[in-house]
Scaffold this motif. Structure first.
Motif, mmCIF file in Angstrom:
data_model
loop_
_atom_site.group_PDB
_atom_site.id
_atom_site.type_symbol
_atom_site.label_atom_id
_atom_site.label_comp_id
_atom_site.label_asym_id
_atom_site.label_seq_id
_atom_site.Cartn_x
_atom_site.Cartn_y
_atom_site.Cartn_z
ATOM 1 N N TYR A 37 0.827 -1.211 0.000
ATOM 2 C CA TYR A 37 0.000 0.000 0.000
ATOM 3 C C TYR A 37 0.859 1.257 0.000
ATOM 4 N N LEU A 38 2.035 1.184 0.593
ATOM 5 C CA LEU A 38 2.920 2.341 0.662
ATOM 6 C C LEU A 38 3.570 2.648 -0.685
ATOM 7 N N PHE A 39 3.456 1.713 -1.631
ATOM 8 C CA PHE A 39 4.069 1.872 -2.953
ATOM 9 C C PHE A 39 3.022 2.148 -4.038
ATOM 10 N N ARG A 40 1.849 2.603 -3.637
ATOM 11 C CA ARG A 40 0.763 2.834 -4.579
ATOM 12 C C ARG A 40 1.070 4.010 -5.515
ATOM 13 N N ASP A 41 0.455 3.979 -6.704
ATOM 14 C CA ASP A 41 0.576 5.107 -7.614
ATOM 15 C C ASP A 41 -0.619 6.046 -7.428
ATOM 16 N N TYR A 42 -0.634 7.117 -8.185
ATOM 17 C CA TYR A 42 -1.653 8.159 -7.997
ATOM 18 C C TYR A 42 -3.073 7.602 -8.071
ATOM 19 N N ASP A 43 -3.338 6.729 -9.052
ATOM 20 C CA ASP A 43 -4.691 6.208 -9.246
ATOM 21 C C ASP A 43 -5.161 5.347 -8.080
#
Length: 234
Positions: A37-43
């Motif tokens: 979850y900490l590596f999520r992208d903008y979307d």
């Protein structure tokens, strides 16, 4: 500090047998935090975070950057962004991910000659204030770091919903003598337990009152359930 939060981030980035983090507070039981979850992208980001990034302008400071997802997005958009975190492991992961300007720094120790048009405190950004005493120290620092016409974008959550309600609709809050959002926060990772820290969940009205006292404008720009995004400006 064992830096378990940062260790989890670096393990994930380097594929070093990463595991999920677990967190608990003085009023809540152990809960999982999926490390990806900490590596999520903008979307994949919550609406509050997306709104904050959309409102970001000029020279930007990303405080408590973690895995660097916000800084990376802004950097790709051409924003001049400086990312800081007290976790050496998290900063190393940010560098590996390609964040150009990232360093291990304590916000309160930043050089006040450097000014920023936007300062970001995201992922329950009010937590870094720790309690209602130290928040005044942070607000003073913010005033010294903001450029003219600059602003702070910060998210927070009012956790009053976590307390039991009586027949009249009031809340049963333990008589600890402290603000109900001042919690002890503990991280667990790979069988280790981090030193407990103070973490502040701040309702918007209290944040606004503190800003009023320091002669800062504070406006709620978006809400999502019990959470909000606020803009603070000189």
């Amino acid at each position: 500090m064992k830096d378990l939060f940062g260790k989890a981030i670096l393990d994930y980035q380097t594929d070093n047998s990463p595991e999920d983090l677990y967190t608990e507070t003085s009023i809540s039981e152990l809960d999982v935090m999926p490390i990806d979850y900490l590596f999520r992208d903008y979307d994949e980001m919550p609406d509050l975070e997306q709104k904050a990034l959309d409102l970001t302008k000029g020279k930007t400071l990303d405080v408590g950057c973690g895995a660097g997802s916000h800084a990376l997005y802004l950097q790709e958009k051409g924003v001049d962004v400086k990312a800081i975190d007290i976790s050496a492991n998290a900063v190393e992961a940010c560098k590996l991910r390609g964040v150009k300007n990232v360093s291990v720094q304590n916000f309160l120790e930043l050089d006040e000659n450097e000014k920023f048009d936007t300062i970001l405190f995201l992922m329950n950004g009010t937590g870094i204030f720790q309690n209602l005493v130290l928040i005044n120290v942070f607000i003073d620092k913010i005033k010294k770091l903001l450029a003219p016409n600059g602003h702070v974008l910060i998210d927070g959550t009012d956790i009053i919903y976590m307390f039991d309600e009586d027949e009249d609709g009031g809340k049963w809050i333990p008589s600890t003598g402290s603000y109900y959002g001042e919690l002890d926060f503990t991280v667990h990772y790979k069988g280790e337990i981090e030193d407990t820290i103070n973490w502040l969940y701040l309702d918007f009205e209290t944040l606004k009152n503190v800003c009023d006292y320091h002669q800062l404008a504070c406006k709620k720009v978006k809400t999502d359930g019990d959470s909000y995004l606020a803009k603070i400006s000189l």
